[in-house]
Design a protein around this motif. Structure first.
Motif, mmCIF file in Angstrom:
data_model
loop_
_atom_site.group_PDB
_atom_site.id
_atom_site.type_symbol
_atom_site.label_atom_id
_atom_site.label_comp_id
_atom_site.label_asym_id
_atom_site.label_seq_id
_atom_site.Cartn_x
_atom_site.Cartn_y
_atom_site.Cartn_z
ATOM 1 N N ALA A 1 0.810 -1.218 0.000
ATOM 2 C CA ALA A 1 0.000 0.000 0.000
ATOM 3 C C ALA A 1 0.843 1.267 0.000
ATOM 4 C CB ALA A 1 -0.944 -0.001 1.204
ATOM 5 N N ALA A 2 2.014 1.224 0.669
ATOM 6 C CA ALA A 2 2.840 2.420 0.819
ATOM 7 C C ALA A 2 3.794 2.645 -0.350
ATOM 8 C CB ALA A 2 3.630 2.346 2.124
ATOM 9 N N SER A 3 3.684 1.867 -1.398
ATOM 10 C CA SER A 3 4.585 2.011 -2.556
ATOM 11 C C SER A 3 4.087 3.120 -3.475
ATOM 12 C CB SER A 3 4.672 0.680 -3.308
ATOM 13 O OG SER A 3 5.073 -0.364 -2.449
ATOM 14 N N VAL A 4 4.164 4.346 -2.972
ATOM 15 C CA VAL A 4 3.611 5.493 -3.684
ATOM 16 C C VAL A 4 4.674 6.555 -3.913
ATOM 17 C CG1 VAL A 4 1.288 5.113 -2.761
ATOM 18 C CG2 VAL A 4 2.874 6.634 -1.543
ATOM 19 N N THR A 5 4.375 7.478 -4.838
ATOM 20 C CA THR A 5 5.223 8.633 -5.055
ATOM 21 C C THR A 5 4.898 9.693 -4.008
ATOM 22 O OG1 THR A 5 3.637 9.741 -6.505
ATOM 23 C CG2 THR A 5 5.180 8.184 -7.536
ATOM 24 N N SER A 6 5.609 10.790 -4.058
ATOM 25 C CA SER A 6 5.369 11.871 -3.103
ATOM 26 C C SER A 6 4.011 12.525 -3.300
ATOM 27 C CB SER A 6 6.475 12.919 -3.198
ATOM 28 O OG SER A 6 6.573 13.415 -4.522
ATOM 29 N N ASP A 7 3.378 12.282 -4.451
ATOM 30 C CA ASP A 7 2.012 12.776 -4.642
ATOM 31 C C ASP A 7 1.010 11.627 -4.763
ATOM 32 O OD1 ASP A 7 2.995 11.982 -7.065
ATOM 33 O OD2 ASP A 7 2.463 13.795 -8.162
ATOM 34 N N TYR A 8 1.326 10.510 -4.091
ATOM 35 C CA TYR A 8 0.399 9.402 -3.844
ATOM 36 C C TYR A 8 0.095 8.529 -5.070
ATOM 37 C CZ TYR A 8 -0.530 11.976 0.499
ATOM 38 O OH TYR A 8 -0.403 12.637 1.687
ATOM 39 N N VAL A 9 0.882 8.581 -6.115
ATOM 40 C CA VAL A 9 0.681 7.682 -7.255
ATOM 41 C C VAL A 9 1.304 6.331 -6.916
ATOM 42 C CG1 VAL A 9 1.190 7.245 -9.689
ATOM 43 C CG2 VAL A 9 0.659 9.577 -8.909
#
Length: 392
Positions: free
Chosen positions: A28-36
């Protein structure tokens, strides 16, 4: 501002991965700094072909709440590609799972504590990639408790398990990229390891200084405050004391029906509790240990992360519980995280010596002095792989 390695991968995609069939290990936490999310980027990008998805403990999107709750893979409903579980029938990607892949990307948020299983999922992925001759790309992320001092005993090899598989202390200060280098150096020199580092991260920085969003990496890691106390408080999983699962503040809260505030506080007064305040706070867990029962306990409020030693504090708490409640306090018996013989506490702490010493009344301060005296080889190991510096 700090940039996740995933951010830099998107802005500067590696030529070695262009037009390749890739698999990705993520959650779930595998996101960019803008939540992509990384799955969304890879599946929509024309840079490469996303051919398989792998998820660690707690599932691809954090759906499995507790420890030892396995999940099984399926076909992604939208992308129509396989989603493989690495916390079910297998924990190491099989040859069949990796068949047809040109590379495996690993992008998982860790919390800086040895018992957190994502490090060991990385270890199994490194072994699988080495076996099959597949390049492994590790995308680095901040260690949210990198500012804390190293703490806890170095793991003894005879107690290796899925909550500890390398000679590192419980609180180790390393990032996932640095951990990959350590695992390569110790076990998998032949693996084709590629690391995309973060930008703008200092080892002694707190998460709040990064400007990055916190996405809970597992269901019971809701905040950075949780991560700060976790390296020590996870030891309570190996006892009959509630570590706060079934509440909204897991690991920060702890307690049991038989605890009396004044009695426990009397044993904990002194210099062994530094950088935090233990505030009385009772609770009724909605699941797990003492579910539905009134637990008297405390919440740990960290007032100074740079003076707070999570493992020492939690070992002091356990020692006080043993002395005050010798009839009520219990060590949990196996199985625990795929270990069926050794005591859960021993595989979490990394040896049997600490448990035996606590039963004999040895103080947490004495134990900490002992494990700090054994850090030489670990510090030398860090020196060979360290990528990040302390902020001046």
């Amino acid at each position: 501002m700090t940039k996740f390695a995933l951010d830099t991968l998107i802005s500067d995609f590696p030529a070695a991965l262009e037009e390749k069939r890739v698999g990705v290990v993520c959650h779930a936490a595998s996101v960019t700094s803008d939540y992509v999310h990384i799955v969304d980027f890879l599946s929509q990008s024309n840079k490469c072909i996303l051919a398989a998805i792998f998820g660690p403990q707690h599932g691809l999107y954090g759906q499995t709440q507790d420890n030892m709750i396995e999940w099984e893979g399926a076909v992604h409903p939208k992308l129509k590609i396989p989603v493989y579980s690495l916390y079910g029938k297998v924990r190491k990607p099989t040859k069949e799972m990796l068949n047809g892949l040109d590379a495996l990307i690993f992008d998982v948020q860790d919390v800086g504590a040895r018992p957190y299983t994502y490090i060991w999922t990385l270890k199994w992925c490194m072994e699988a990639c080495a076996d099959q001759g597949i390049p492994l790309w590790v995308l680095d992320r901040p260690n949210p408790i990198g500012a804390l001092s190293a703490d806890g005993p170095v793991m003894s090899e005879e107690f290796y398990s899925f909550v500890g598989g390398a000679p590192i202390p419980l609180c180790h200060r390393l990032t996932m990229g640095e951990m990959a280098l350590i695992l390569q150096k110790l076990y998998y020199q032949e693996v084709d390891l590629n690391i995309r580092w973060m930008e703008g991260w200092w080892r002694n920085s707190l998460w709040s200084q990064t400007g990055l969003p916190w996405v809970l990496p597992s269901p019971n890691m809701p905040t950075v405050d949780t991560a700060i106390v976790y390296p020590g408080q996870v030891l309570l999983e190996a006892t009959n004391i509630s570590e706060g699962r079934g509440t909204t503040r897991p690991f920060e809260l702890f307690g049991a029906p038989f605890i009396r505030h004044d009695q426990l506080r009397r044993h904990l007064q002194g210099n062994q509790i530094k950088g935090c305040i233990l505030r009385e706070h009772d609770f009724i867990p909605s699941f797990q240990k003492w579910s539905g029962k009134y637990c008297r306990g405390f919440q740990i409020h960290v007032t100074d992360p740079h003076r707070f030693n999570s493992v020492e504090v939690s070992v002091a708490i356990i020692g006080a519980l043993i002395r005050e409640y010798p009839e009520e306090f219990e060590w949990k018996q196996p199985p625990y995280e795929y270990e069926y013989e050794k005591l859960p506490f021993d595989i979490l702490i990394g040896n049997s010596n600490v448990r035996e010493a606590l039963m004999q009344g040895v103080s947490a301060a004495e134990l900490r002095a002992q494990w700090l005296s054994e850090y030489g080889p670990f510090e030398e190991l860090i020196g060979t792989v360290a990528h990040y510096r302390e902020q001046p």
